[in-house]
Write an enzyme that holds these catalytic residues in place. Structure first.
Site, PDB file in Angstrom:
ATOM      1  N   ARG A 146       0.749  -1.065  -0.158  1.00 24.28           N
ATOM      2  CA  ARG A 146       0.254  -0.043   0.025  1.00 24.28           C
ATOM      3  C   ARG A 146       1.152   1.290  -0.016  1.00 24.28           C
ATOM      4  O   ARG A 146       1.806   1.225   1.105  1.00 24.28           O
ATOM      5  CB  ARG A 146      -1.063   0.135   1.354  1.00 24.28           C
ATOM      6  CG  ARG A 146      -2.304  -0.918   1.805  1.00 24.28           C
ATOM      7  CD  ARG A 146      -3.046  -0.525   0.310  1.00 24.28           C
ATOM      8  NE  ARG A 146      -4.167  -1.390   0.309  1.00 24.28           N
ATOM      9  CZ  ARG A 146      -4.375  -2.447  -0.447  1.00 24.28           C
ATOM     10  NH1 ARG A 146      -3.507  -2.741  -1.426  1.00 24.28           N
ATOM     11  NH2 ARG A 146      -5.506  -3.627  -0.457  1.00 24.28           N
ATOM     12  N   HIS A 199      -1.371  -1.003  -9.636  1.00 24.50           N
ATOM     13  CA  HIS A 199      -2.072  -1.507  -8.878  1.00 24.50           C
ATOM     14  C   HIS A 199      -2.578  -3.168  -9.395  1.00 24.50           C
ATOM     15  O   HIS A 199      -3.537  -3.413  -9.148  1.00 24.50           O
ATOM     16  CB  HIS A 199      -2.721  -0.925  -7.862  1.00 24.50           C
ATOM     17  CG  HIS A 199      -3.597  -1.426  -6.465  1.00 24.50           C
ATOM     18  ND1 HIS A 199      -3.514  -0.502  -5.734  1.00 24.50           N
ATOM     19  CD2 HIS A 199      -3.188  -2.672  -6.164  1.00 24.50           C
ATOM     20  CE1 HIS A 199      -3.840  -1.964  -4.446  1.00 24.50           C
ATOM     21  NE2 HIS A 199      -3.274  -2.529  -5.119  1.00 24.50           N
TER      22      HIS A 199
END
Length: 314
Positions: free
Chosen positions: A229, A277
């Site tokens: 993250r 991502h």
């Protein structure tokens, strides 16, 4: 069975509804699967399969019994104000996701260990810039976070002959990996690594874990790989250290803001690879069996497997 199972509602802007519906109904033909935009009777919904649903999504689902998070990270979900209390949340732990993640991490580690960014930059200059390869055991890789995904990634890295360190909140044992635990060991692990791989969950305890001071603990010229993250890193400090060369290069799949804004400095840094991502995603064909099993368990009044601890954030 149809009446007992009830309805599953799907909400994700990043996943294909039809593919997931077909995969689930191949496992549970009597399960009604509807898209969030087509809910006619919210009171019939017993299960929600979601990835970053819109604000207020859960408020109408008064009969909800299970929330299935479409991915491994649940930080965005457990932080919501409309999350119904007491409803079990499960994550997908498909082995295919672990393999996909391990493959991405191995690609990134090999890319940095073999100095590929150096050759990419030389190619753009039209320069034959030979740099002699190093033996794998001359490169130390530190994997921070040894959950299911991190453990498999660390295992794959050490199989290639790299000296591999692992760090986690509690001590783990992984063949071929030198494991450490606790905050008191983190700076030492960072200082030993030529490549640092972030695979920790996003929790209040890991928020900006790699702040400017801790990024400075990395070896001069070390590479950073973040597949966890963006919130784990002080992104502004990271950019400064990439520009100065203290961080030699980075492969980044996650960011403080996603999508990464078009004017962000990371796009133009020559020593940075940006990917959107995608290091690991849930695969319907291989994940549906696990999800279906949990739906049946909940319908039978049993606790689901792979339940998330909302307070811990993973």
């Amino acid at each position: 069975m149809a009446e007992r199972l009830g309805t599953l509602v799907f909400s994700s802007d990043f996943d294909d509804f039809a593919t997931w519906k077909n995969a689930l109904q191949a496992q549970l033909p009597d399960l009604q699967v509807v898209h969030a935009s087509a809910i006619e009777r919210p009171e019939d919904v017993r299960y929600a399969m979601v990835w970053k649903p819109p604000a207020g999504f859960f408020e109408r689902l008064l009969g909800l019994q299970l929330i299935i998070n479409l991915g491994a990270g649940v930080d965005a979900l457990v932080a919501r104000s409309d999350l119904p209390p007491g409803i079990p949340i499960t994550r997908i732990t498909d082995p295919q996701m672990s393999r996909m993640m391990a493959g991405y991490v191995l690609f990134a580690v090999l890319r940095h260990a073999r100095d590929i960014p150096h050759f990419e930059q030389a190619q753009r200059r039209g320069e034959w810039a030979y740099r002699h390869p190093r033996a794998p055991d001359e490169t130390t890789v530190a994997v921070l976070g040894l959950g299911q995904l991190g453990a498999m990634a660390a295992h794959e890295v050490q199989r290639q002959g790299f000296r591999t360190l692992g760090w986690s909140r509690t001590l783990r044992q992984i063949d071929g990996v030198q494991c450490f635990s606790g905050m008191e060991t983190l700076d030492d692990v960072l200082g030993q690594a030529d490549i640092v791989v972030l695979m920790l969950p996003a929790t209040p305890h890991t928020h900006q874990l790699l702040d400017r001071n801790r990024l400075m603990r990395m070896r001069q010229g070390a590479a950073l790989v973040n597949v966890a993250r963006g919130s784990l890193v002080d992104q502004a400090a990271m950019v400064d250290l990439l520009r100065s060369g203290h961080i030699g290069a980075a492969t980044l799949d996650v960011f403080t803001q996603e999508p990464l804004p078009r004017d962000d400095a990371l796009w133009s840094l020559p020593n940075v690879l940006v990917t959107p991502h995608l290091a690991s995603v849930a695969i319907p064909a291989s994940s549906a069996q696990q999800i279906a099993a949990n739906i049946v368990r909940v319908a039978q009044g049993l606790d689901p497997d792979n339940r998330v601890d909302a307070e811990r954030g993973y």
